[in-house]
Design a protein around this motif. Structure first.
Motif, short mmCIF file in Angstrom:
data_model
loop_
_atom_site.label_atom_id
_atom_site.label_comp_id
_atom_site.label_asym_id
_atom_site.label_seq_id
_atom_site.Cartn_x
_atom_site.Cartn_y
_atom_site.Cartn_z
N ASP A 1 0.76 -1.22 -0.03
CA ASP A 1 -0.09 -0.02 -0.01
C ASP A 1 0.93 1.11 -0.16
OD1 ASP A 1 -2.37 -1.45 0.16
OD2 ASP A 1 -2.11 -1.62 2.28
N GLY A 2 0.17 2.19 -0.35
CA GLY A 2 1.06 3.62 -0.38
C GLY A 2 2.10 3.93 -1.33
N LEU A 3 1.83 3.06 -2.41
CA LEU A 3 2.68 3.24 -3.60
C LEU A 3 2.39 4.35 -4.41
CD1 LEU A 3 3.57 -0.28 -4.65
CD2 LEU A 3 4.86 1.14 -2.99
N GLU A 4 3.31 5.03 -5.66
CA GLU A 4 2.48 5.92 -6.27
C GLU A 4 1.97 5.16 -7.34
OE1 GLU A 4 3.29 9.46 -6.32
OE2 GLU A 4 3.85 8.75 -4.09
N GLU A 5 1.36 5.79 -8.34
CA GLU A 5 0.73 5.22 -9.39
C GLU A 5 1.82 4.57 -10.44
OE1 GLU A 5 -2.64 4.77 -10.74
OE2 GLU A 5 -2.83 5.06 -8.46
N PRO A 6 1.51 3.43 -11.02
CA PRO A 6 2.70 2.89 -11.74
C PRO A 6 2.92 3.90 -13.03
CG PRO A 6 1.03 1.28 -11.49
CD PRO A 6 0.68 2.69 -10.96
N ILE A 7 4.29 4.07 -13.57
CA ILE A 7 4.63 5.16 -14.45
C ILE A 7 5.37 4.22 -15.70
CG2 ILE A 7 4.59 7.08 -13.09
CD1 ILE A 7 7.53 6.83 -12.89
N GLY A 8 5.79 4.87 -16.83
CA GLY A 8 6.51 4.47 -17.91
C GLY A 8 7.89 4.78 -17.98
N ALA A 9 8.75 4.42 -18.94
CA ALA A 9 9.98 4.91 -18.98
C ALA A 9 10.21 6.61 -19.25
CB ALA A 9 10.60 4.26 -20.37
N ALA A 10 9.34 7.12 -19.94
CA ALA A 10 9.29 8.59 -20.35
C ALA A 10 9.22 9.41 -18.89
CB ALA A 10 8.24 9.13 -21.20
N THR A 11 8.23 8.95 -18.14
CA THR A 11 8.08 9.63 -16.95
C THR A 11 9.27 9.39 -15.77
OG1 THR A 11 5.62 9.10 -17.46
CG2 THR A 11 6.21 9.98 -15.08
N ALA A 12 9.65 8.12 -15.81
CA ALA A 12 10.88 7.88 -15.27
C ALA A 12 11.95 8.79 -15.44
CB ALA A 12 11.26 6.38 -15.40
N LEU A 13 12.19 9.09 -16.85
CA LEU A 13 13.28 9.91 -17.41
C LEU A 13 13.06 11.31 -17.10
CD1 LEU A 13 13.88 8.49 -21.13
CD2 LEU A 13 15.69 8.39 -19.35
N LEU A 14 11.88 11.72 -16.73
CA LEU A 14 11.41 12.99 -16.44
C LEU A 14 11.89 13.21 -15.11
CD1 LEU A 14 10.33 15.58 -17.61
CD2 LEU A 14 8.07 14.94 -16.91
N GLU A 15 11.60 12.11 -14.06
CA GLU A 15 11.71 12.08 -12.75
C GLU A 15 13.51 12.22 -12.63
OE1 GLU A 15 10.30 11.83 -9.92
OE2 GLU A 15 8.22 11.31 -10.92
N MET A 16 14.26 11.70 -13.27
CA MET A 16 15.45 11.82 -13.38
C MET A 16 16.17 13.07 -13.80
SD MET A 16 16.73 8.04 -14.59
CE MET A 16 18.17 7.82 -13.85
N LYS A 17 15.56 13.62 -15.04
CA LYS A 17 15.87 14.91 -15.46
C LYS A 17 16.11 16.07 -14.38
CE LYS A 17 15.52 17.52 -19.61
NZ LYS A 17 14.71 18.18 -20.52
N GLU A 18 14.90 16.04 -13.81
CA GLU A 18 14.89 17.15 -12.87
C GLU A 18 15.52 17.08 -11.49
OE1 GLU A 18 10.52 17.31 -12.40
OE2 GLU A 18 10.56 15.82 -10.87
N ALA A 19 16.20 15.84 -11.49
CA ALA A 19 16.61 15.51 -10.03
C ALA A 19 18.29 16.12 -10.16
CB ALA A 19 16.68 14.21 -9.48
N ALA A 20 18.67 16.65 -8.99
CA ALA A 20 20.34 16.73 -8.86
C ALA A 20 21.13 15.64 -8.81
CB ALA A 20 20.34 17.62 -7.70
N ILE A 21 20.50 14.44 -8.34
CA ILE A 21 21.24 12.99 -8.13
C ILE A 21 20.43 11.98 -8.85
CG2 ILE A 21 22.49 11.49 -6.74
CD1 ILE A 21 22.45 13.77 -4.61
N GLN A 22 21.19 11.44 -9.78
CA GLN A 22 20.41 10.06 -10.45
C GLN A 22 21.11 8.99 -10.22
OE1 GLN A 22 21.66 12.45 -13.22
NE2 GLN A 22 20.11 13.88 -13.54
N LEU A 23 20.59 7.92 -9.82
CA LEU A 23 21.19 6.70 -9.50
C LEU A 23 20.49 5.55 -10.29
CD1 LEU A 23 22.08 7.17 -5.83
CD2 LEU A 23 23.87 7.45 -7.75
N PHE A 24 21.32 4.59 -10.90
CA PHE A 24 20.73 3.26 -11.34
C PHE A 24 21.32 2.14 -10.35
CE2 PHE A 24 20.60 -0.44 -13.86
CZ PHE A 24 19.42 -0.17 -14.62
N ILE A 25 20.47 1.52 -9.75
CA ILE A 25 21.14 0.55 -8.93
C ILE A 25 20.51 -0.92 -9.07
CG2 ILE A 25 21.56 -0.18 -6.31
CD1 ILE A 25 21.24 2.89 -5.68
#
Lengths: 76, 185
Positions: free
Chosen positions: B161-185
């Motif tokens: 419970d309490g998760l965000e709505e599922p997203i796709g690759a483009a929205t994930a890229l947007l999340e990363m683009k606006e972030a000062a730190i991006q990590l792929f783990i």
């Protein structure tokens, strides 16, 4: 002499415990309040100053005695 | 006359400079964006340590769980997931939730994760299961990958419970683009 309004006891906890506990208690404090953090995690020596820089809160004191680290933080 | 034109040019220049500074500020938000691709215990663990620490530092945090990483968000009680024999078989080989996650090395049929869990308890380092709850409580945005959900036959009911709505690759890229730190783990 400023007064400590809250003591956050994170002794015995290790990364990321002390900072998470501190952040939770900080939420309930007022801006300008002084908080005292007690920790035994040696990682806190580098992590508390880094956290202060990241979060914009002011680290006023950092001391060590009897295996306990004590930090005084002023809430932004 | 020329002096006035100069002033206009300067003003325009100042506008461009301030717009550029604003744009830079926007594209470098005080934010940590992580792509959690790997589902191993020793990968999910640092992902959650960094997320909770960033949240404790007042940073905005989003974690996009994709491929094997998504299994970390499976509800602890849920055993077999999937919509057909293949996805069901995959879920048996790769059980969900951090409590049942394997180590990337020294797994030894579960002895490794058990020992690491015991050590963490002794040293009072929170286990990923606890960190996941902490992260959620602290406002870390836990985002499932829609494509992985479809591929692996995972439903919203299978996930915490309490998760965000599922997203796709483009929205994930947007999340990363606006972030000062991006990590792929």
């Amino acid at each position: 002499m400023a007064v400590i309004t809250r003591t956050v006891d994170a002794r015995g906890q290790s990364c990321p415990g002390p900072l998470v506990t501190l952040a939770r208690q900080l939420k309930e404090a007022q801006a300008g309040d002084l908080l005292e953090l007690l920790a035994t995690d040696p990682g806190s020596r580098s992590d508390v100053p880094s956290w202060a820089e990241l979060s914009g809160n002011e680290l006023l004191e950092a001391a060590e005695g009897n295996g306990v680290f004590r930090y005084v933080i002023r809430k932004r | 006359m020329s002096e006035r034109e100069m002033t206009n040019t300067e003003r325009e220049l100042a506008e461009v400079v301030s717009a550029a500074a604003e744009e830079r500020g926007r594209s470098k938000r005080d934010k940590l964006a992580i792509i959690a691709w790997d589902g191993h215990l020793d990968r999910i663990w640092p992902t959650l340590i960094l997320s909770t620490t960033a949240a404790a530092s007042g940073m905005e945090v989003s974690v996009f769980f994709t491929f094997w990483g998504l299994f970390a968000l499976v509800r602890p009680g849920v055993r077999i997931t999937g919509k057909d024999w293949m996805t069901k078989a995959l879920s048996v080989m790769n059980p969900g939730s951090p409590g049942r996650a394997k180590l990337s090395r020294y797994n030894f049929a579960g002895a490794g994760p058990w020992m690491l869990g015991k050590l963490a308890k002794d040293y009072k380092t929170p286990h990923p299961s606890e960190l996941l709850e902490m992260a959620r409580d602290m406002g870390v945005r836990l985002i499932p990958c829609q494509m992985t959900m479809d591929l692996m036959g995972l439903t919203k009911e299978d996930l915490l419970d309490g998760l965000e709505e599922p997203i796709g690759a483009a929205t994930a890229l947007l999340e990363m683009k606006e972030a000062a730190i991006q990590l792929f783990i």
